[in-house]
Design an enzyme around this catalytic site. Structure first.
Site, mmCIF file in Angstrom:
data_model
loop_
_atom_site.group_PDB
_atom_site.id
_atom_site.type_symbol
_atom_site.label_atom_id
_atom_site.label_comp_id
_atom_site.label_asym_id
_atom_site.label_seq_id
_atom_site.Cartn_x
_atom_site.Cartn_y
_atom_site.Cartn_z
ATOM 1 N N CYS A 146 0.834 -1.201 0.000
ATOM 2 C CA CYS A 146 0.000 0.000 0.000
ATOM 3 C C CYS A 146 0.874 1.258 0.000
ATOM 4 C CB CYS A 146 -0.926 -0.015 1.206
ATOM 5 S SG CYS A 146 -2.034 1.407 1.291
ATOM 6 N N CYS A 206 -6.074 -3.080 7.311
ATOM 7 C CA CYS A 206 -7.296 -2.276 7.271
ATOM 8 C C CYS A 206 -8.487 -2.997 6.659
ATOM 9 C CB CYS A 206 -7.034 -0.963 6.540
ATOM 10 S SG CYS A 206 -6.591 -1.130 4.793
#
Length: 380
Positions: free
Chosen positions: A119, A216
Site C-alpha cells: 500500500c 485495514c
C-alpha cells in the site's frame, strides 16, 4: 554558490513556510493529524488529502481501521479546526488492483503477504505522491515513524527515534526519488505519548483515538474469510502430511494455515510437537515437521530496493543486518547480489519460520540507517 542552510525552513526549503506547500497524507488517526496541525501552526501552506481505499459503508462501524468511514470524517474535522483545505480521493479501484488482489493471490500461493508495504509502495508513495505534485506541493508529509536525514549523497532513510514505534520494515521500498520528496515529521519523537501530547496541545478531536490495528481491509485479523470472499472455492480441503510422507489428517483449506503454525492443526496425540513447515498449494497439502525444520540460514530475495550510496552490484558481499519479520530485531547477515534486484541473504544465525511473501529489510550493523530490502520469494 553554496546554500546557507541557516535559511532553510523546517522542511528543508530555502523560503518561508507560508510559501511552501505541503500535502499531508491524512488517515484520520492521531499521527497524521498531528503532522498536519503542526505544519499548519508553523505557517505552511497545508493541503490535507485522505484516501478512501475500500468500501466506506462496510467500514463505517469498524474501529481500528484506516482510510474509510469514520476516519475520513475525523480527518475532515481536523482540517476544519486547523483551517486548511482537505480532499478525499476515491482510490478503491487502485487499492483493489494494487494491494487486495495480490494479497489474495499470495495467500493462495502459500505465501504470507504484507499488504501494508504494498500500500505504501504502490498507492500512498506512488499515486498519492503524484497527486501531491499535481497540486504543486513542494513535498508530501506523512505520520509514519521513520526518519529522513540528509547524508553526503542526499537524503537517507533512518529508523525512528522510538524503537517501539519504528515503521522501517513497512517502508523499505521507498525509493531515493520518493525519499527526496517525502517528509516524516514524527520520526524524531521519543514516544507515542509525545505525539498524543501534541494532539492535546493543538486541541485535536482525535487526541485520544486508539491506534489502528491489523490490516485495514481484514476485520479481526481473519485473513481466511477475506480470501474466501475474494476467491470463492479457495478453501478446498486436503491432507495434512508429515515431512516424511505420512498422512496425519485432513485440513479445511491451505489458506487457513501459515508457516510456523503449531496450534489448531487438529493432529493431536503424536509424540512430537509438529509445526507447519510448508504449504503445497498445488497438492493441497499442509506439510508439518519438527521445529528444527523451520530453521534456515539462506534466503532468496528479489524486487530489491537499494538505498546504499554505491550501486548494489558494486560489491560481491554486503555485511549488514536484516529483519525477516516486523516483530523481530535485526540479525547479522551477508547479502550477495545476483543482479540489481535479486540477492541471496545468508544469516549468521538461523531463523525460524521464514515465509515467502515476507520482507527482508537491510539495516546498518551500527547506527540507524536503512539500506532498503526485498521480498522473500520461495519456500524451503
Amino acid at each position: 554558490m553554496a546554500l546557507d542552510t541557516t535559511q532553510l525552513n523546517s522542511l528543508g526549503f530555502p523560503k518561508p513556510p507560508s510559501e511552501t506547500r505541503v500535502v499531508v497524507a491524512m488517515s484520520g488517526g492521531v499521527d497524521s493529524s498531528v503532522v498536519a496541525a503542526q505544519l499548519a501552526e508553523e505557517g505552511y501552506d497545508v493541503v490535507g488529502v485522505t484516501l478512501q481505499l475500500y468500501d466506506h459503508g462496510a467500514a463505517l462501524a469498524k474501529k481500528g481501521a484506516c482510510c474509510a468511514g469514520i476516519d475520513i470524517h475525523d480527518a475532515r474535522r481536523v482540517a476544519e479546526e486547523m483551517g486548511f483545505p482537505h480532499y478525499v480521493l476515491d482510490y478503491e479501484n487502485i487499492f483493489k488492483d494494487a494491494v487486495i488482489d495480490e494479497f489474495a493471490e499470495s495467500y493462495l500461493a502459500g505465501a504470507t503477504p504484507v499488504p501494508c508495504i504494498r500500500c505504501n509502495e504502490r498507492v500512498k508513495f506512488k499515486d498519492l505522491l503524484e497527486t501531491a505534485k499535481d497540486l504543486e506541493a513542494d513535498c508530501m508529509a506523512t505520520g509514519h515513524y521513520i526518519q529522513r536525514k540528509m547524508g553526503a549523497n542526499g537524503p537517507e532513510l533512518h529508523c525512528a527515534e522510538d524503537a517501539n514505534r519504528d515503521q522501517s520494515y513497512f517502508l523499505f521500498s521507498t525509493t531515493p526519488e520518493q525519499l527526496d520528496y517525502l517528509r516524516f515529521p514524527l520520526g524524531h519523537l521519543p514516544s507515542k505519548d509525545a505525539t498524543r501530547a501534541l494532539a492535546s496541545k493543538y486541541g485535536l478531536p482525535v487526541a485520544d483515538k486508539p491506534d489502528s490495528q491489523d490490516i485495514c481491509f481484514v476485520p479481526d485479523g481473519n485473513y481466511a474469510s477475506v480470501i474466501e470472499k475474494l476467491r470463492p472455492g479457495a478453501a478446498e480441503p486436503g491432507d495434512i502430511v508429515h515431512a516424511d510422507g505420512r498422512v496425519l489428517g485432513t485440513h479445511r483449506g491451505v489458506i487457513h494455515y501459515t508457516i510456523g503454525q503449531r496450534r489448531g492443526l487438529g493432529i493431536g496425540g503424536l509424540d512430537e510437537p509438529l509445526y507447519v513447515v510448508k504449504l503445497d498449494v498445488d497438492a493441497k497439502q499442509v506439510v508439518v515437521g519438527p521445529k528444527e525444520m523451520l530453521a534456515t540460514r539462506t534466503i532468496p530475495v528479489r524486487e530489491i530496493n537499494w538505498l546504499g550510496d554505491e550501486p548494489f552490484t558494486s560489491q560481491k558481499e554486503w555485511h549488514l543486518s536484516v529483519k525477516v519479520r516486523s516483530t523481530r530485531p535485526p540479525t547479522e547477515a551477508v547479502i550477495r547480489p545476483i543482479s540489481e534486484t535479486e540477492a541471496e541473504v545468508e544469516l549468521m544465525v538461523a531463523e525460524e519460520g521464514i515465509s515467502p511473501g515476507q520482507a527482508c529489510v537491510f539495516y546498518a550493523n551500527e547506527g540507524s540507517r536503512i539500506f532498503g530490502g526485498g521480498w522473500i520469494w520461495r519456500g524451503y
